[in-house]
Scaffold this active site. Structure first.
Site, PDB file in Angstrom:
ATOM      1  N   LYS A 193       0.333   3.462  -2.904  1.00  0.00           N
ATOM      2  CA  LYS A 193      -0.808   4.377  -2.948  1.00  0.00           C
ATOM      3  C   LYS A 193      -0.353   5.836  -2.952  1.00  0.00           C
ATOM      4  O   LYS A 193      -1.099   6.727  -3.363  1.00  0.00           O
ATOM      5  CB  LYS A 193      -1.741   4.139  -1.753  1.00  0.00           C
ATOM      6  CG  LYS A 193      -2.578   2.870  -1.816  1.00  0.00           C
ATOM      7  CD  LYS A 193      -3.486   2.772  -0.594  1.00  0.00           C
ATOM      8  CE  LYS A 193      -4.506   1.647  -0.709  1.00  0.00           C
ATOM      9  NZ  LYS A 193      -3.950   0.311  -0.505  1.00  0.00           N
ATOM     10  N   SER A 239       0.800  -1.229   0.000  1.00  0.00           N
ATOM     11  CA  SER A 239       0.000   0.000   0.000  1.00  0.00           C
ATOM     12  C   SER A 239       0.831   1.276   0.000  1.00  0.00           C
ATOM     13  O   SER A 239       0.275   2.367  -0.180  1.00  0.00           O
ATOM     14  CB  SER A 239      -0.942   0.004   1.205  1.00  0.00           C
ATOM     15  OG  SER A 239      -2.011  -0.892   1.009  1.00  0.00           O
ATOM     16  N   SER A 276      -6.532   3.420   3.985  1.00  0.00           N
ATOM     17  CA  SER A 276      -5.821   2.583   3.007  1.00  0.00           C
ATOM     18  C   SER A 276      -6.790   1.814   2.118  1.00  0.00           C
ATOM     19  O   SER A 276      -6.567   0.651   1.772  1.00  0.00           O
ATOM     20  CB  SER A 276      -4.855   1.612   3.705  1.00  0.00           C
ATOM     21  OG  SER A 276      -3.896   1.128   2.807  1.00  0.00           O
TER      22      SER A 276
END
Length: 388
Positions: free
Chosen positions: A64, A61, A125
């Site tokens: 991101k 993540s 997230s």
């Protein structure tokens, strides 16, 4: 060549304003359980510690952050507004509802504001929030990932390849710790108006409250970003930034075995960086460094030389006294001279460290003497060593 020492000795890592990262001084290191790691000074870009920083890794993540960068850029250009509402397609909903990944829990065929979606990405997230943003941006998540890769090259992320917007495990979706540190630095520098979003502790959407997953926000003074990551293939990772006083550090760790180890390692290494290293501003852009560089056949005998850009140094505190800083320029410098022309350099040297250099530029214009003056100056130098 004239080599003229100035100032007191310093031990330093020097960087001209920009995003290139300088090399760490040898012998300054700290062990870490992370498989990949890098820690840099935000202002100077100096690398204080690195471990496998250029090794391709699964960023989970943490990738991101690239999606957030793309959206921040849309907002800054005015193409999008925080209040704009984006649709949650059936494609996005089906992709994530049974995935088992982290979610914002967006209902199918609903809409959500860009502001809420960003909070869903940064704080919760949410993989689903990433896909909604990607579809609105490029029409499909696949096209968005291709655009992310192109944009990342422009930012200096030389080895990153994106296959989706969220970091969900997919072959070929790879980054390096160094690339993540460069991206983190860009997010802070390019979007100061939006960066505070990363320090928000919790977010409620659709009646569901979720807390920020960055452990440093809860126990480390000055921590204000950025993003955690975890997949089975990558282990536990964190891209973080901490600001204390006028100093900020950026840190990327990946490949740790647990949330506990991630939190402890991140805090320990951050404290080491603030304790063992310090940053100093040597020169501001345009600040005069050499007052009297000799001029040949000019209407004046000397010209001032100044630093071309801001010069900051980040160095181990115990090594400061070992550094030497000198100026070097070809002399005498022939006229005419145009202000801003590079005429020399600042050179920083220290044992165990490659020389570091920064340009010196002329502060003033210097006209050339007329024919009679040039003849007189040439004869004077031949006969008496005159500086004219």
């Amino acid at each position: 060549m004239f080599s003229k020492p100035f100032m007191r000795p310093l031990a330093a890592i020097l960087l001209v304003a920009g995003f290139g990262l300088s090399q760490p001084a040898h012998g300054q290191t700290i062990e870490t359980a992370a498989k990949q790691a890098i820690i840099i000074d935000y202002a100077s870009g100096a690398v204080m510690m690195e471990k496998n920083a250029d090794e391709l890794m699964v960023p989970s993540s943490m990738s991101k952050l690239m999606t957030v960068y793309m959206v921040f850029d849309k907002l800054k250009t005015g193409a999008w507004k925080m209040s704009d509402r984006l649709p949650v397609s059936e494609t996005v909903w089906k992709k994530h509802v049974k995935s088992g990944g982290s979610l914002m829990f967006l209902p199918v065929n609903s809409t959500a504001s860009v502001e809420d979606l960003l909070k869903g990405v940064v704080i919760q997230s949410g993989n689903d929030a990433c896909s909604v943003l990607a579809e609105a941006y490029s029409g499909s998540e696949e096209a968005f990932a291709e655009e992310e890769t192109r944009r990342s090259r422009q930012l200096g992320l030389t080895r990153s390849t994106f296959k989706n917007a969220s970091g969900w495990p997919e072959p070929g979706h790879m980054m390096t710790a160094r690339d993540l540190s460069i991206l983190s630095r860009h997010l802070i520098m390019d979007f100061p108006e939006y960066y505070p979003l990363f320090s928000q502790m919790e977010f409620v959407f659709n009646g569901i409250k979720q807390g920020n997953r960055n452990p440093l926000l809860y126990n480390t003074p000055g921590a204000d970003g950025l993003k955690t990551g975890h997949t089975e293939a990558a282990g536990y990772g964190l891209a973080a930034s901490i600001k204390r006083g006028n100093r900020r550090i950026v840190m990327v760790l990946n490949g740790m075995s647990s949330m506990k180890e991630r939190a402890e390692e991140a805090q320990r290494i951050a404290e080491w960086a603030f304790r063992e290293w310090e940053s100093y501003a040597l020169f501001k852009a345009g600040e005069v460094v050499v007052e009297d560089a000799e001029v040949w056949l000019g209407e004046v005998q000397t010209v001032r030389l100044a630093a071309k850009g801001n010069v900051e140094v980040t160095l181990p505190r115990r090594a400061r006294a070992e550094m030497k800083v000198t100026t070097v320029h070809n002399g005498p410098i022939p006229a005419p001279i145009i202000a801003g022309t590079e005429l020399g350099k600042i050179v920083v040297t220290a044992p165990g460290m490659a020389p570091l250099e920064m340009p010196l530029v002329a502060v003033d214009n210097v006209n050339r003497l007329g024919f009679t003056g040039r003849v007189s100056a040439a004869l004077g130098r031949i006969l008496w060593g005159s500086k004219k």
